[in-house]
Design a protein around this motif. Structure first.
Motif, PDB file in Angstrom:
ATOM      1  N   SER A  52      35.665  27.616  51.387  1.00  0.00           N
ATOM      2  CA  SER A  52      34.659  28.650  51.147  1.00  0.00           C
ATOM      3  C   SER A  52      33.562  28.143  50.228  1.00  0.00           C
ATOM      4  CB  SER A  52      35.302  29.901  50.532  1.00  0.00           C
ATOM      5  OG  SER A  52      35.835  29.616  49.254  1.00  0.00           O
ATOM      6  N   ARG A  53      32.361  28.626  50.503  1.00  0.00           N
ATOM      7  CA  ARG A  53      31.200  28.401  49.640  1.00  0.00           C
ATOM      8  C   ARG A  53      30.583  29.768  49.379  1.00  0.00           C
ATOM      9  NH1 ARG A  53      31.381  24.216  53.313  1.00  0.00           N
ATOM     10  NH2 ARG A  53      31.056  22.091  52.543  1.00  0.00           N
ATOM     11  N   VAL A  54      30.422  30.140  48.112  1.00  0.00           N
ATOM     12  CA  VAL A  54      29.980  31.493  47.812  1.00  0.00           C
ATOM     13  C   VAL A  54      29.122  31.498  46.552  1.00  0.00           C
ATOM     14  CG1 VAL A  54      32.036  32.062  46.441  1.00  0.00           C
ATOM     15  CG2 VAL A  54      30.786  33.893  47.604  1.00  0.00           C
ATOM     16  N   THR A  55      28.169  32.416  46.527  1.00  0.00           N
ATOM     17  CA  THR A  55      27.351  32.610  45.334  1.00  0.00           C
ATOM     18  C   THR A  55      28.188  33.248  44.235  1.00  0.00           C
ATOM     19  OG1 THR A  55      26.589  34.646  46.402  1.00  0.00           O
ATOM     20  CG2 THR A  55      25.109  32.753  46.502  1.00  0.00           C
ATOM     21  N   ASP A  56      27.634  33.304  43.029  1.00  0.00           N
ATOM     22  CA  ASP A  56      28.392  33.763  41.863  1.00  0.00           C
ATOM     23  C   ASP A  56      28.948  35.176  42.090  1.00  0.00           C
ATOM     24  OD1 ASP A  56      27.476  31.413  40.868  1.00  0.00           O
ATOM     25  OD2 ASP A  56      26.243  32.280  39.273  1.00  0.00           O
ATOM     26  N   LEU A  57      30.242  35.313  41.830  1.00  0.00           N
ATOM     27  CA  LEU A  57      30.858  36.625  41.961  1.00  0.00           C
ATOM     28  C   LEU A  57      32.175  36.683  41.188  1.00  0.00           C
ATOM     29  CD1 LEU A  57      33.377  36.147  44.062  1.00  0.00           C
ATOM     30  CD2 LEU A  57      31.658  36.505  45.805  1.00  0.00           C
ATOM     31  N   GLU A  58      32.747  37.884  41.173  1.00  0.00           N
ATOM     32  CA  GLU A  58      34.034  38.110  40.514  1.00  0.00           C
ATOM     33  C   GLU A  58      34.968  38.804  41.491  1.00  0.00           C
ATOM     34  OE1 GLU A  58      35.761  41.108  37.078  1.00  0.00           O
ATOM     35  OE2 GLU A  58      33.776  40.200  36.778  1.00  0.00           O
ATOM     36  N   TYR A  59      36.209  38.327  41.525  1.00  0.00           N
ATOM     37  CA  TYR A  59      37.275  39.019  42.251  1.00  0.00           C
ATOM     38  C   TYR A  59      38.177  39.684  41.209  1.00  0.00           C
ATOM     39  CZ  TYR A  59      36.097  35.880  46.188  1.00  0.00           C
ATOM     40  OH  TYR A  59      35.454  35.190  47.182  1.00  0.00           O
ATOM     41  N   ASP A  60      38.434  40.959  41.370  1.00  0.00           N
ATOM     42  CA  ASP A  60      39.295  41.682  40.438  1.00  0.00           C
ATOM     43  C   ASP A  60      40.461  42.286  41.225  1.00  0.00           C
ATOM     44  OD1 ASP A  60      40.313  42.824  38.197  1.00  0.00           O
ATOM     45  OD2 ASP A  60      38.769  44.365  37.978  1.00  0.00           O
ATOM     46  N   ARG A  61      41.649  41.736  40.997  1.00  0.00           N
ATOM     47  CA  ARG A  61      42.853  42.216  41.680  1.00  0.00           C
ATOM     48  C   ARG A  61      43.637  43.068  40.690  1.00  0.00           C
ATOM     49  NH1 ARG A  61      46.223  41.969  45.873  1.00  0.00           N
ATOM     50  NH2 ARG A  61      48.379  41.293  45.617  1.00  0.00           N
ATOM     51  N   THR A  62      43.627  44.364  40.906  1.00  0.00           N
ATOM     52  CA  THR A  62      44.145  45.334  39.942  1.00  0.00           C
ATOM     53  C   THR A  62      45.567  45.771  40.308  1.00  0.00           C
ATOM     54  OG1 THR A  62      43.363  47.253  41.169  1.00  0.00           O
ATOM     55  CG2 THR A  62      41.780  46.183  39.695  1.00  0.00           C
ATOM     56  N   GLY A  70      51.171  43.630  50.677  1.00  0.00           N
ATOM     57  CA  GLY A  70      50.521  42.841  51.719  1.00  0.00           C
ATOM     58  C   GLY A  70      50.019  41.487  51.278  1.00  0.00           C
ATOM     59  N   LEU A  71      50.117  41.143  49.988  1.00  0.00           N
ATOM     60  CA  LEU A  71      49.664  39.836  49.530  1.00  0.00           C
ATOM     61  C   LEU A  71      50.621  39.345  48.451  1.00  0.00           C
ATOM     62  CD1 LEU A  71      47.383  37.699  49.810  1.00  0.00           C
ATOM     63  CD2 LEU A  71      46.329  38.742  47.810  1.00  0.00           C
ATOM     64  N   ASP A  72      51.395  38.335  48.792  1.00  0.00           N
ATOM     65  CA  ASP A  72      52.353  37.786  47.838  1.00  0.00           C
ATOM     66  C   ASP A  72      52.416  36.280  48.050  1.00  0.00           C
ATOM     67  OD1 ASP A  72      54.165  37.722  45.809  1.00  0.00           O
ATOM     68  OD2 ASP A  72      55.879  38.298  47.044  1.00  0.00           O
ATOM     69  N   TRP A  85      36.933  30.456  36.911  1.00  0.00           N
ATOM     70  CA  TRP A  85      37.757  30.914  35.793  1.00  0.00           C
ATOM     71  C   TRP A  85      38.746  31.916  36.346  1.00  0.00           C
ATOM     72  CZ3 TRP A  85      38.221  35.858  33.441  1.00  0.00           C
ATOM     73  CH2 TRP A  85      38.986  35.861  32.255  1.00  0.00           C
ATOM     74  N   PHE A  86      40.034  31.669  36.060  1.00  0.00           N
ATOM     75  CA  PHE A  86      41.102  32.524  36.578  1.00  0.00           C
ATOM     76  C   PHE A  86      41.927  33.035  35.419  1.00  0.00           C
ATOM     77  CE2 PHE A  86      45.509  33.149  37.914  1.00  0.00           C
ATOM     78  CZ  PHE A  86      45.372  33.938  39.049  1.00  0.00           C
ATOM     79  N   SER A  87      42.264  34.332  35.445  1.00  0.00           N
ATOM     80  CA  SER A  87      43.058  34.938  34.375  1.00  0.00           C
ATOM     81  C   SER A  87      44.108  35.854  34.988  1.00  0.00           C
ATOM     82  CB  SER A  87      42.157  35.748  33.439  1.00  0.00           C
ATOM     83  OG  SER A  87      42.922  36.442  32.473  1.00  0.00           O
ATOM     84  N   SER A  88      45.336  35.726  34.481  1.00  0.00           N
ATOM     85  CA  SER A  88      46.420  36.594  34.928  1.00  0.00           C
ATOM     86  C   SER A  88      47.359  36.817  33.745  1.00  0.00           C
ATOM     87  CB  SER A  88      47.185  35.968  36.095  1.00  0.00           C
ATOM     88  OG  SER A  88      48.244  36.797  36.532  1.00  0.00           O
ATOM     89  N   GLY A  89      47.432  38.048  33.261  1.00  0.00           N
ATOM     90  CA  GLY A  89      48.237  38.325  32.079  1.00  0.00           C
ATOM     91  C   GLY A  89      47.708  37.534  30.890  1.00  0.00           C
ATOM     92  N   ARG A  90      48.611  36.764  30.258  1.00  0.00           N
ATOM     93  CA  ARG A  90      48.203  35.946  29.115  1.00  0.00           C
ATOM     94  C   ARG A  90      47.787  34.540  29.516  1.00  0.00           C
ATOM     95  NH1 ARG A  90      52.840  37.415  24.552  1.00  0.00           N
ATOM     96  NH2 ARG A  90      52.418  39.678  24.452  1.00  0.00           N
ATOM     97  N   ARG A  91      47.781  34.271  30.794  1.00  0.00           N
ATOM     98  CA  ARG A  91      47.423  32.935  31.263  1.00  0.00           C
ATOM     99  C   ARG A  91      45.999  32.931  31.789  1.00  0.00           C
ATOM    100  NH1 ARG A  91      51.965  29.835  32.520  1.00  0.00           N
ATOM    101  NH2 ARG A  91      50.442  28.144  32.688  1.00  0.00           N
ATOM    102  N   MET A 105      49.042  34.805  43.321  1.00  0.00           N
ATOM    103  CA  MET A 105      48.248  35.991  43.639  1.00  0.00           C
ATOM    104  C   MET A 105      49.082  37.272  43.654  1.00  0.00           C
ATOM    105  SD  MET A 105      45.423  34.523  43.735  1.00  0.00           S
ATOM    106  CE  MET A 105      44.408  35.924  44.175  1.00  0.00           C
ATOM    107  N   GLY A 106      50.382  37.171  43.294  1.00  0.00           N
ATOM    108  CA  GLY A 106      51.239  38.345  43.284  1.00  0.00           C
ATOM    109  C   GLY A 106      50.871  39.351  42.219  1.00  0.00           C
ATOM    110  N   PRO A 107      50.755  38.954  40.935  1.00  0.00           N
ATOM    111  CA  PRO A 107      50.424  39.920  39.873  1.00  0.00           C
ATOM    112  C   PRO A 107      48.920  40.165  39.789  1.00  0.00           C
ATOM    113  CG  PRO A 107      50.838  37.753  38.936  1.00  0.00           C
ATOM    114  CD  PRO A 107      51.124  37.632  40.404  1.00  0.00           C
ATOM    115  N   PRO A 108      48.502  41.173  39.012  1.00  0.00           N
ATOM    116  CA  PRO A 108      47.067  41.408  38.817  1.00  0.00           C
ATOM    117  C   PRO A 108      46.386  40.163  38.238  1.00  0.00           C
ATOM    118  CG  PRO A 108      48.342  43.264  38.013  1.00  0.00           C
ATOM    119  CD  PRO A 108      49.327  42.183  38.328  1.00  0.00           C
TER     120      PRO A 108
END
Length: 337
Positions: A52-62, A70-72, A85-91, A105-108
């Protein structure tokens, strides 16, 4: 599915949001009219390769997205351009060009892509949890695991990320086995089980051998296949290179065999009908045409000239260029008789 020229603008953004509504929120960090995305996907066994090639954006998985299910999956992601930049919990982790990261991609989680004025280019192998989790000592803690660009495994995997987008090379091994080896390397980086730790050397061997054999296949008519050149290109020692090709009879033997195979394919092709044997011998890096002819006869049981005559006769009689397997079958039958 090959990449196209990409979709752009507010309509493309709306379409993407509709497609990912159950997975994450898509938040552009540019004006909606400046949004642009290009993707290509390829199924490899039970894995999915996404470029993938994409302009600046944010993905927010709540948590709400998680509840929809459906996504694990785990992503093994290579950053080619831009940064992620990727963030999940304290990581959390910052992934830059050349880096590879294991993401759960399992947790928020939250992902921010910035291309520095261009587009962020990512290539990811998406693995089912059922495939990767058994390889991990602590699967629920295996996220935001970084292999920096300078790490030997990052360079090795990056080579294969590129190779998987191409047609398979001769003797390069199946793509499915390559995916399994990549999963082993990624699991080891994240803290694999004892069995995976013991199998990393086997996975390394498969991946190095496959990518080196692809380079050999692409450079049979060049001088780029010396020991020094291959060691420099793949940043491995001479001893490692020699060990990799022990079961193939040694590096020099393997390269010579592949050059003879290429000569075989050329000789039955009408496109090379006017190529002189001395020129073919030079192209295949043989010291003389007589050395080339002797090596060819030892391998195939006939001289290059005899093979060319056989292929020409087949073409006259059938009106078609013979398939390589057909010719080899005929030669095997002739030797038996």
């Amino acid at each position: 599915m090959p990449a196209d020229d990409g979709e752009r603008g507010a309509a493309a953004l709306a379409q993407m949001r509709a497609m990912t509504a159950d997975i994450c929120d898509v938040i552009p960090l540019t004006a909606e009219d400046d949004f642009r995305i290009t993707t290509a996907t390829m199924m490899i066994g039970n894995a999915l390769l996404v470029d993938s090639r994409v302009t600046d954006l944010e993905y927010d998985r709540t948590p709400a997205h998680i509840a929809r299910g459906g996504l694990d999956h785990f992503h093994v992601t290579l950053c080619i351009e831009g940064e992620m930049w990727f963030s999940s919990g304290r990581r959390d982790v910052m992934v830059r060009a050349g880096d590879i990261c294991l993401l759960d991609m399992g947790p928020p989680n939250r992902t921010v892509l910035r291309g520095g004025g261009g587009r962020t280019h990512l290539r990811a192998i998406i693995l089912q949890r059922a495939m990767l989790a058994p390889r991990l000592a602590h699967p629920d803690a295996a996220t935001a695991i970084l292999l920096p660009a300078q790490h030997p495994h990052a360079r090795l995997l990056a080579n294969h990320f590129a190779a998987l987008m191409l047609p398979p090379a001769p003797e390069a091994g199946s793509a499915e086995v390559t995916i399994e080896a990549i999963a082993d390397i990624a699991a080891a980086a994240a803290g694999g089980t004892a069995d995976i730790a013991a199998g990393v050397e086997r996975a390394e061997r498969h991946l190095y051998l496959a990518v080196i054999k692809r380079r050999i296949a692409d450079n049979l008519e060049t001088d780029a296949l010396t020991v020094d050149e291959l060691c420099r290109h793949f940043q491995i020692s001479r001893a490692t290179l020699y060990r990799l090709f022990e079961t193939d009879g040694g590096l020099a033997h393997y390269v010579r065999e592949q050059r003879l195979n290429l000569a075989f394919r050329q000789l039955i092709s009408p496109a090379a009908r006017e190529t002189r044997l001395i020129d073919m011998a030079v192209n295949m890096r043989f010291s003389s045409d007589s050395t080339f002819i002797r090596a060819f006869r030892r391998k195939f049981g006939l001289t290059p000239g005899e093979l060319r005559e056989l292929a020409d006769r087949w073409l006259r009689e059938t009106g078609a260029v013979p398939a390589i397997d057909t010719v080899l079958h005929q030669l095997a039958r002739r030797r038996k008789s």
